[in-house]
Design an enzyme around this catalytic site. Sequence first.
Site, PDB file in Angstrom:
ATOM      1  N   LEU A 184      -0.128  -9.270 -24.317  1.00  0.00           N
ATOM      2  CA  LEU A 184       1.159  -9.651 -24.709  1.00  0.00           C
ATOM      3  C   LEU A 184       2.031 -10.271 -23.566  1.00  0.00           C
ATOM      4  O   LEU A 184       2.809 -11.008 -23.659  1.00  0.00           O
ATOM      5  CB  LEU A 184       1.942  -8.677 -25.400  1.00  0.00           C
ATOM      6  CG  LEU A 184       1.846  -8.656 -26.963  1.00  0.00           C
ATOM      7  CD1 LEU A 184       2.058  -9.874 -27.446  1.00  0.00           C
ATOM      8  CD2 LEU A 184       0.367  -8.284 -27.397  1.00  0.00           C
ATOM      9  N   HIS A 443      31.730  -0.253 -20.654  1.00  0.00           N
ATOM     10  CA  HIS A 443      31.717  -1.292 -21.398  1.00  0.00           C
ATOM     11  C   HIS A 443      32.147  -2.687 -20.917  1.00  0.00           C
ATOM     12  O   HIS A 443      32.922  -2.501 -20.018  1.00  0.00           O
ATOM     13  CB  HIS A 443      32.929  -0.952 -22.532  1.00  0.00           C
ATOM     14  CG  HIS A 443      33.021  -1.791 -23.464  1.00  0.00           C
ATOM     15  ND1 HIS A 443      32.271  -2.102 -24.570  1.00  0.00           N
ATOM     16  CD2 HIS A 443      33.940  -3.030 -23.850  1.00  0.00           C
ATOM     17  CE1 HIS A 443      32.606  -3.098 -25.180  1.00  0.00           C
ATOM     18  NE2 HIS A 443      33.693  -3.705 -24.918  1.00  0.00           N
TER      19      HIS A 443
END
Length: 464
Positions: A184, A443
């Site tokens: 992959l 954040h």
Amino acid sequence: MSSDSYDVIVIGSGPGGYVCAIRAAQLGFKVACVEKRATLGGTCLNVGCIPSKALLHASEKYHEAHGLLAQMGVKVKGVELDLPAMMKHKDDVVKSNTQGIEFLFKKNKVDWLKGAGKILGAGKVDVAGKTYTAPRIVIATGSDVVSLPGITIDEKKIVSSTGGLTLDKVPETMVVIGGGVIGLELGSVWSRLGAKVTVVEYLDRIFPGMDLEISKEAQKIFKKQGIDFKLSTKVTSASSSATGVDLTLEPASGGASEKLSADIVLVAVGRRAFTDSLGLKEAGVEMDERGRVKTNGHFETNIKGIYAIGDVIAGPMLAHKAEDEGVVLAEMMAGQSGHIDYNLVPGVVYTWPEVASIGQTEEQLKSASVAYKVGKFPFMANGRARAMGSTEGFVKILADAKTDRVLGCHIVGPEAGTLIAEVAMGMEFGASAEDIARTCHAHPTLEEAVKEAALAVAGRPIHI
Ligand code: NAI
């Protein structure tokens, strides 16, 4: 001590061997490392992790320039692939990494014995016709590619990962045999550069051993990216023709065969421990049923003073597992104690998005009858992932139903390989899902998806 006698001789300079050599030198041993390749670093640095990462990264950028950037208001015109330049980038990365090890050897006074090492018995190693002695010999010879019966890897049209890193043009069609990590990763590289890639996998799923839900999600994403899959299918023959490679496929359970042809076939069906010409049989070193060197809990073989680490022994064939074994062995040889928790060796597939895993899978917990809770959080609901235009995948945390201790974490999504480190650290300290959920996460970051998955274990995620 004479110039040809050492405290420790390490055979092989891959991540297991070179790390063991450096750590042993740090601990005061006189150390030599035997390497037959023209450069240090083994498979990982020369023809494995490092060059593939260079091509993965470069091909991601090429792919982004073809679509994602325009969606973000960055118009790029006349994007072209300069494959020789991309290959040069890869070769330069390899060169600076392998030379880096040479520098580290000099800094730590590790002698590089150039040539193939052969163990002549306890305490003796032959390198290029000269005998060196050491009371401690470490076998760190790694692994080599394997092929399938009747399929000959010529590294031109039928290639292993080694040849798959040096193709001189983008094939129109590529068949990848094996839906594992190499299949992959390298399949993604050539698919992004323009090849039509078909992955043929013997099992009914890709990434065997990985959490099933994660591997299904990853397959769905790869399919959307244009990679085709033929699962539960085996390749019974592959032969080069004037135009490419002709393959015969059969359903894994038997039945009518079908033909397929491709410009290039990549064989990625696993690797085997590499012990050729090491003299192990003559030295009486015991091997296991899979041709790996047998060791005890202290990495020692049945012969006193002969040790082995990395791909050549049991366990996952991963550079970081070999590195940790190298450090622990060097410390044990110096009379210290060391420990590796093999449950906490992370596994990462460097596709885009990445796939990362640590600890137990749901399938393992079920078969061990462990009661567990699941917390999941999709990147679709993470502000940073949206800003990056990379919202596919999710984080899944598995925690003990009674104690809340984290038992596993599986991620398919942007930077999954980086995100898993937080959970690895937490699990090393025996963290509960609550511990991760109560840790302040900056954040806006992708890490918040990990925090939210931890909150979801207790059924209280904020953003879904
Ligand atoms: P793998 O074990 O990851 O995958 C091999 C795949 O081939 C499996 O899915 C297996 O079911 C399939 N297969 C086996 N025989 C087959 C057949 N006859 N027909 C069709 N499919 C068949 O091995 P891979 O990808 O070759 O990698 C070798 C090793 O290198 C692995 O241990 C891997 O973990 C390691 N590696 C790790 C990387 C990373 O950590 N990012 C990168 C590259 C390699």
